[in-house]
Design a protein around this motif. Structure first.
Motif, PDB file in Angstrom:
ATOM      1  N   VAL A 159       0.705  -1.297   0.028  1.00  0.00           N
ATOM      2  CA  VAL A 159       0.228   0.214   0.208  1.00  0.00           C
ATOM      3  C   VAL A 159       0.557   1.224   0.264  1.00  0.00           C
ATOM      4  N   ASP A 160       0.797   1.668  -0.987  1.00  0.00           N
ATOM      5  CA  ASP A 160       1.664   3.130  -0.900  1.00  0.00           C
ATOM      6  C   ASP A 160       3.345   2.918  -1.216  1.00  0.00           C
ATOM      7  N   GLY A 195       6.393 -12.095  -2.637  1.00  0.00           N
ATOM      8  CA  GLY A 195       7.074 -12.473  -1.321  1.00  0.00           C
ATOM      9  C   GLY A 195       8.814 -12.184  -1.359  1.00  0.00           C
ATOM     10  N   ALA A 196       9.327 -11.030  -2.990  1.00  0.00           N
ATOM     11  CA  ALA A 196      10.318 -10.358  -2.978  1.00  0.00           C
ATOM     12  C   ALA A 196      10.119  -9.253  -2.773  1.00  0.00           C
ATOM     13  N   ALA A 197       8.860  -8.846  -2.345  1.00  0.00           N
ATOM     14  CA  ALA A 197       8.697  -7.138  -2.026  1.00  0.00           C
ATOM     15  C   ALA A 197       9.077  -7.141  -0.249  1.00  0.00           C
ATOM     16  N   ASP A 211      11.296   0.353   6.743  1.00  0.00           N
ATOM     17  CA  ASP A 211      10.697   0.704   7.511  1.00  0.00           C
ATOM     18  C   ASP A 211       9.342   0.170   6.780  1.00  0.00           C
ATOM     19  N   GLY A 212       9.979  -1.099   5.519  1.00  0.00           N
ATOM     20  CA  GLY A 212       8.735  -1.238   5.281  1.00  0.00           C
ATOM     21  C   GLY A 212       8.567  -0.533   3.842  1.00  0.00           C
ATOM     22  N   THR A 213       9.268  -0.074   3.732  1.00  0.00           N
ATOM     23  CA  THR A 213       9.336   0.568   1.735  1.00  0.00           C
ATOM     24  C   THR A 213      10.016  -0.741   1.458  1.00  0.00           C
TER      25      THR A 213
END
Length: 693
Positions: free
Chosen positions: A114-115, A156-158, A165-167
């Motif tokens: 998300v974003d 999964g690669a993401a 920070d999850g970005t």
């Protein structure tokens, strides 16, 4: 006749040599399986949750890849009780075992973006703190921010490439062959999607093979790995690992974290992608995180050119890892039932035959502690019905050692069993523990336990054998010279400590913490006949120096050659050791979550109490035995000290002294039942030999 002995420089020198020798040996550890070569080209990782060797066997396309690849199995154990896809991808992100799923819930879908940020990322970060995994999520991405870019394809690669920070950057939801081949991608991670459980699995396997072909066109080498199980309650087994194309012909994948040809673990994937290019960065700030759990993937061993043979070897190896744990329970229950039946027969009839049968069943339990290792030499996993074969082999070897020891040594039977266990484990340790791997006493790849060295159960066996044999040897020499008797203790116990503790051999940090002070205590009591508080503190200090020296020397070795001794020191110096200690404490206390753990604790405490207060034991033969010879009390006290220290400082907790008791107590009871003659000057030597058992 015993004479007063003045403090001897020989004993003090021997103590110093024991400590120094252990430290020196720690500096010489190395790999146990020969010449290796590293893979340093461009890395493209294709992760497939649920990809098993049965899938390779069932797919002509995947089978065709075997002879074009370095192959192996990959253990996908992560920090939680189950390895769902999210656990696997988070583990690659952190480089250490991470915890992603919620216990007692199904695996569910992977979180989306998300974003440009992984959804609920902070929840996963908080979960690591909640379970004290110490896994720094985002380490892979942060460590390569300034290096060659890593591309990601698929959900999964993401997760694997998310920053702290999850970005996520340099990522696409679908595989793009053009981008992979461009300069925008150095290394890459591709999520090929989880294999369906039933319908559509054949088509999914073909898509995986097609994806491998597309990725290979981008140059570099491809690592195809099973990344996780698909369901929380899925059958646990090591999954597929292939590296294409093979250098110098197809061989076996391995790494320094497993030291086993044909086996890698999930955290090795992160270490291979990083390849030492950058130090991982802690998500909390600029401080470095703890060391990676894995090591760079290598290939080693002989060429393989027959895909069918390789696949069957991998399937057989899965049996080797899966069967020991359930068969351990089956064998243990069989021995217990046999002992109870023989005891009932003996109590009712009091005949010589029933007495001999009861003694035989007790000695068979001692033989079991040898059979768990020797059974590995039979390659039972290649036999028909591997589980049942293992069950029969272990019982047969247990009975064989009991029968031969009793026939040849009669009431000295304990000496044959403990001597065989001591010699077997010393040789196995020096050879790199080939008999440990896949045995009943080693948590294998499915459990994610030790891949090399001595585990807790192995250590418990060696500790009992070493201390009892040392006590027996000391009794033989004590009338001649207390100094010689003490030196014999140090020689026998010292050999066990060195083999147990040396990196590359036993590599058992927790073991030498418990065994070193126990051996020093036994040597002191042999030498002086008693001990003061000052001497007791000195023994504890000497043990701490020996253990610390081993750990520090291992830390001085190159990072990719360290065992968990040196890794622990590195974490300690980095201030990253608290989560490790908390996890070990939780493992130790976890035994008390069930009645069995409390039962073990009560049994262990009663056994220890019997070594301190024999007058409280309701057995006249035991009380007579305890006071019959000088070395009985010191040996029993050393056993209790070793078990108590191990229980307090080892993650095995109460299980460690319980295993020690499981070996020592049946041999002691067998002696008390078999030898009904009170100790006299004529039977003095005979009694001590059996009593030390």
């Amino acid at each position: 006749m015993n004479h007063p002995v003045r403090p001897s420089a020989a004993v003090l020198r021997a103590l110093a040599v024991l400590i120094a020798g252990l430290c020196v040996f720690a500096a010489a550890g190395g790999t146990a399986y020969g010449q290796e070569q590293k893979l340093l080209a461009k890395v493209v990782v294709i992760g497939v949750p649920g990809l098993s060797w049965n899938d390779v066997k069932a797919s002509p396309e995947l089978t065709a890849l075997v002879n074009q690849s370095h192959v192996g199995s990959i253990t996908v154990k992560t920090a939680g009780p189950h390895t769902c896809p999210v656990d696997g991808w988070l583990t690659i992100s952190a480089g250490t075992r991470a915890w992603g799923n919620v216990p007692d819930q199904s695996c569910g879908d992977l979180p989306g973006l998300v974003d440009g940020k992984v959804q609920d990322w902070q929840t996963y970060v908080d979960r690591q703190a909640e379970h004290h995994t110490g896994a720094p999520l985002g380490r892979l991405a942060e460590s390569r921010e300034r290096g060659a870019p890593i591309c990601g394809f698929g959900p999964g690669a993401a997760i694997a490439l998310a920053r702290t920070d999850g970005t996520v950057g340099n990522w696409q939801p679908e595989f793009d062959q053009v981008k992979l081949a461009s300069t925008a991608c150095g290394d890459a991670i591709v999520d090929a999607g989880a294999l369906p459980l039933r319908e559509g699995r054949d088509e999914a396997r073909k898509r995986v093979a097609d994806l491998v072909a597309q990725v290979r066109a981008a140059d570099g080498w491809v690592l195809l790995v099973g990344i996780s199980q698909v369901e929380a309650n899925a059958h646990q087994e090591p999954l597929v690992a292939m590296q294409l194309p093979p250098d110098n012909g197809p061989r076996w994948l391995t790494s320094d974290s497993t030291r086993r040809p044909g086996l890698i673990q999930l955290t090795d994937v992160t270490a291979t992608i990083l390849r030492g290019e950058a130090k991982p960065i802690d998500p909390a700030g600029s401080e470095q995180a703890g060391p990676l759990d894995g090591n760079e993937i290598h290939f080693t061993g002989d060429l393989h050119t027959d895909a069918a043979t390789v696949i069957e070897d991998r399937l057989d190896t899965n049996q080797r890892f899966e069967q020991p744990r359930p068969m351990l329970v089956a064998v243990a229950m069989t021995l217990l039932v046999a002992q109870l039946a023989a005891l009932a027969w003996f109590v009712i009839t009091r005949s010589q035959r029933s007495r001999s049968t009861f003694v035989f069943t007790l000695l068979s339990q001692g033989g079991f502690f040898i059979a768990v290792f020797l059974s590995t030499a039979t390659s039972w996993w290649r036999w028909p019905e591997p589980g049942f074969s293992l069950y029969c082999v272990v019982l047969a070897i247990s009975a064989l050692f009991a029968g031969v020891s009793r026939a040849v040594l009669r009431e000295h039977a304990y000496l044959g069993i403990l001597g065989a266990a001591y010699g077997l484990l010393l040789v196995d340790g020096v050879l790199g523990t080939p008999l440990q791997f896949g045995s009943m006493f080693t948590d294998g790849p499915v459990i994610g336990g030790r891949f090399y060295g001595f585990g807790n159960s192995t250590f418990a066996t060696l500790a009992v054998a070493a201390l009892v044999l040392a006590g027996w040897a000391a009794q033989k020499l004590i009338d001649r010279s207390r100094v010689q008797a003490a030196l014999a203790v140090l020689a026998i116990g010292g050999a066990a400590i060195i083999v147990d503790g040396k990196p590359g051999w036993g590599t058992d940090f927790g073991g030498i913490v418990a065994l070193t002070p126990a051996v020093l205590l036994l040597a002191w009591l042999t030498w002086r006949g008693g001990i003061s508080w000052k001497a007791l503190l000195g023994i504890c200090a000497a043990g701490a120096v020996a253990v610390s020296g081993v750990a520090f020397l291992d830390y001085l070795r190159p990072e990719d050659e360290r065992s968990h001794f040196g890794t622990f020191v590195a974490r300690l110096l980095d201030g990253d050791v608290s989560d490790v200690l908390i996890r070990k404490l939780q493992m130790s206390l976890g035994f008390y979550d069930s009645p069995a753990g409390w039962a073990m604790l009560v049994g262990v405490l009663l056994a220890m109490l019997a070594t301190i207060r024999p007058d409280k034991v309701p057995s006249e033969s035991y009380r007579r035995f305890y006071t019959s010879l000088p070395m009985i009390r010191p040996t029993l006290l050393a056993l209790s000290a070793c078990g108590l220290i191990g229980m307090l400082l080892n993650d095995a907790g109460v299980a460690l002294p319980a295993i020690m008791t499981g070996l020592a107590l049946p041999l002691l009871v067998a002696h008390l039942v078999d030898n009904r003659t009170p100790a006299t000057p004529q039977t003095r030597t005979l009694s001590v030999e059996v009593s030390d058992g």
